[in-house]
Write an enzyme that holds these catalytic residues in place. Structure first.
Site, PDB file in Angstrom:
ATOM      1  N   CYS A   1      13.547  28.887  34.337  1.00  0.00           N
ATOM      2  CA  CYS A   1      14.643  28.540  35.240  1.00  0.00           C
ATOM      3  C   CYS A   1      15.199  29.787  35.915  1.00  0.00           C
ATOM      4  O   CYS A   1      15.992  30.524  35.317  1.00  0.00           O
ATOM      5  CB  CYS A   1      15.738  27.827  34.455  1.00  0.00           C
ATOM      6  SG  CYS A   1      17.176  27.448  35.455  1.00  0.00           S
TER       7      CYS A   1
ATOM      8  N   CYS B   1      19.029  29.677  36.420  1.00  0.00           N
ATOM      9  CA  CYS B   1      19.821  29.933  35.205  1.00  0.00           C
ATOM     10  C   CYS B   1      19.783  31.411  34.817  1.00  0.00           C
ATOM     11  O   CYS B   1      20.775  31.950  34.350  1.00  0.00           O
ATOM     12  CB  CYS B   1      19.293  29.144  34.010  1.00  0.00           C
ATOM     13  SG  CYS B   1      18.764  27.485  34.367  1.00  0.00           S
ATOM     14  N   ASP B   2      18.624  32.056  34.963  1.00  0.00           N
ATOM     15  CA  ASP B   2      18.433  33.350  34.304  1.00  0.00           C
ATOM     16  C   ASP B   2      18.216  34.546  35.226  1.00  0.00           C
ATOM     17  O   ASP B   2      18.119  35.680  34.742  1.00  0.00           O
ATOM     18  CB  ASP B   2      17.239  33.246  33.329  1.00  0.00           C
ATOM     19  CG  ASP B   2      17.538  32.253  32.215  1.00  0.00           C
ATOM     20  OD1 ASP B   2      18.717  32.111  31.859  1.00  0.00           O
ATOM     21  OD2 ASP B   2      16.586  31.625  31.704  1.00  0.00           O
TER      22      ASP B   2
END
Ligand code: NAP
Length: 311
Positions: free
Chosen positions: A133, A136-137
């Protein structure tokens, strides 16, 4: 506990949410089950550039609005993991660890999950340098180096997104030609922060606590190359985007499938009356938010007709 409803939707991604909007708006008592937070795969997408009318949307924003829209019509979203189903009777039974849901119709919108590389180190370092992701990261890899694996639209788009954070994005692809759409390819090939490593696969991901090196093999020459994190960086990112696998295991032997994808007709009907499938989990040619939401709407429209004819 037994909970009864008209329509039970399994999965709260775009297909499930769209189905919930249509079912709840049609005054059907509607429950949506998801084992995690609502949203599905699209919440890991930074930009949903091609969903009509939403050129600047992020995946999470779009999904928040879809869930709210369904809830405003009366759909109930419940976090519960389906562990079994019994579709043999007129009332369909969906089992979770502590509950049994009894529904007049079921819509399967379980989507698909990221395909894994399957190399040593991938599981061990998931969340410690390996991520599926970018949204997200990406921020964890500010000014660091990352390796994106894959040559499809997801790899190319997420790779470009990562260039906003990372110092360098290596895109590792097993062939010498990208699968991604030409427009995406052109942008990526022009991006100065991206470097393409062709005809190459990942052999191993290594490190001590976090990813510190990635071992690559050129499939044409057999040459092995190990890329180490800079000493100052201490970590490199690995983002595999090599396609998806349908979440359909629960329905094996019950619902007709092809390569793990659920077969439906154009009314989203499966081989079992009263059971429908929508979105990425079904056999189809284009897996996009726009086609998932369309499937969800059709499935609910048909479920509503089925319920009024049979109950
Ligand atoms: P995809 O199109 O199936 O691409 C998967 C990529 O991973 C391919 O390049 C494939 O290589 C590679 N791959 C597969 N298995 C591999 C393995 N074991 N090791 C190394 N590489 C492997 O998947 P996707 O990119 O997730 O896209 C899925 C669908 O969503 C597609 O229809 C795509 O067009 C669509 N999508 C569209 C957009 C957009 O339009 N904005 C954005 C994202 C996704 P090969 O090419 O050699 O097979």
């Amino acid at each position: 506990m037994i909970r009864e409803c008209d329509v039970l939707i399994i999965g709260a991604g775009p297909a499930g949410c769209s189905a919930a909007i249509y079912a709840a708006r049609g005054k059907l008592d509607t429950i949506v089950l998801d084992k995690g937070n609502p949203g599905g795969q699209i919440v890991i997408t930074a930009e949903v550039a091609n969903y009509p009318g939403c050129p600047d949307d992020t995946g999470p924003d779009l999904m928040k609005r879809m869930v709210k829209q369904a809830e405003d019509f009366g759909a109930k979203f419940i976090c519960d993991e389906v562990i079994g189903v019994d579709f043999s009777g007129k009332i369909k039974i969906v089992k979770t660890p502590e509950n049994e849901y009894h529904a007049k119709a079921v819509i399967i919108a379980t989507g698909a999950n990221p395909r894994k590389l399957g190399c040593p180190g991938e599981l061990e370092f998931t969340g410690k340098g390996v991520s599926y992701c970018a949204t997200c990261d990406a921020d964890f890899f500010r000014d660091l180096e990352v390796f994106v694996i894959g040559g499809g639209d997801t790899a190319v788009e997420e790779g470009m997104y990562l260039t906003k954070f990372a110092r360098k994005v290596y895109l590792v692809h097993r062939r010498d030609e990208l699968r991604a759409a030409k427009s995406n390819q052109e942008k990526a090939l022009k991006n100065e922060k991206m470097e393409f490593i062709w005809n190459t696969v990942v052999e191993e991901i290594k490190g001590d606590g976090v990813v510190q090196s990635i071992v690559l093999r050129n499939v044409k020459t057999g040459e092995i190359t190990e890329y180490h994190a800079d000493e100052d960086d201490g970590i490199i990112g690995v983002f595999p985007f090599i396609g998806v696998i349908p979440n359909s295991k629960l329905f094996e032997g019950i619902i007709n499938m092809e390569d793990g994808y659920i077969k439906t007709n154009d009314k989203m009907e499966t081989n079992i009356p009263g059971v429908y499938a929508a979105g990425d989990v079904r056999v189809k040619t284009l897996r996009q938010v726009v086609t998932a939401t369309s499937d969800g709407a059709i499935a609910s429209f048909e479920a509503e007709k089925y319920i009024s004819d049979n109950f």
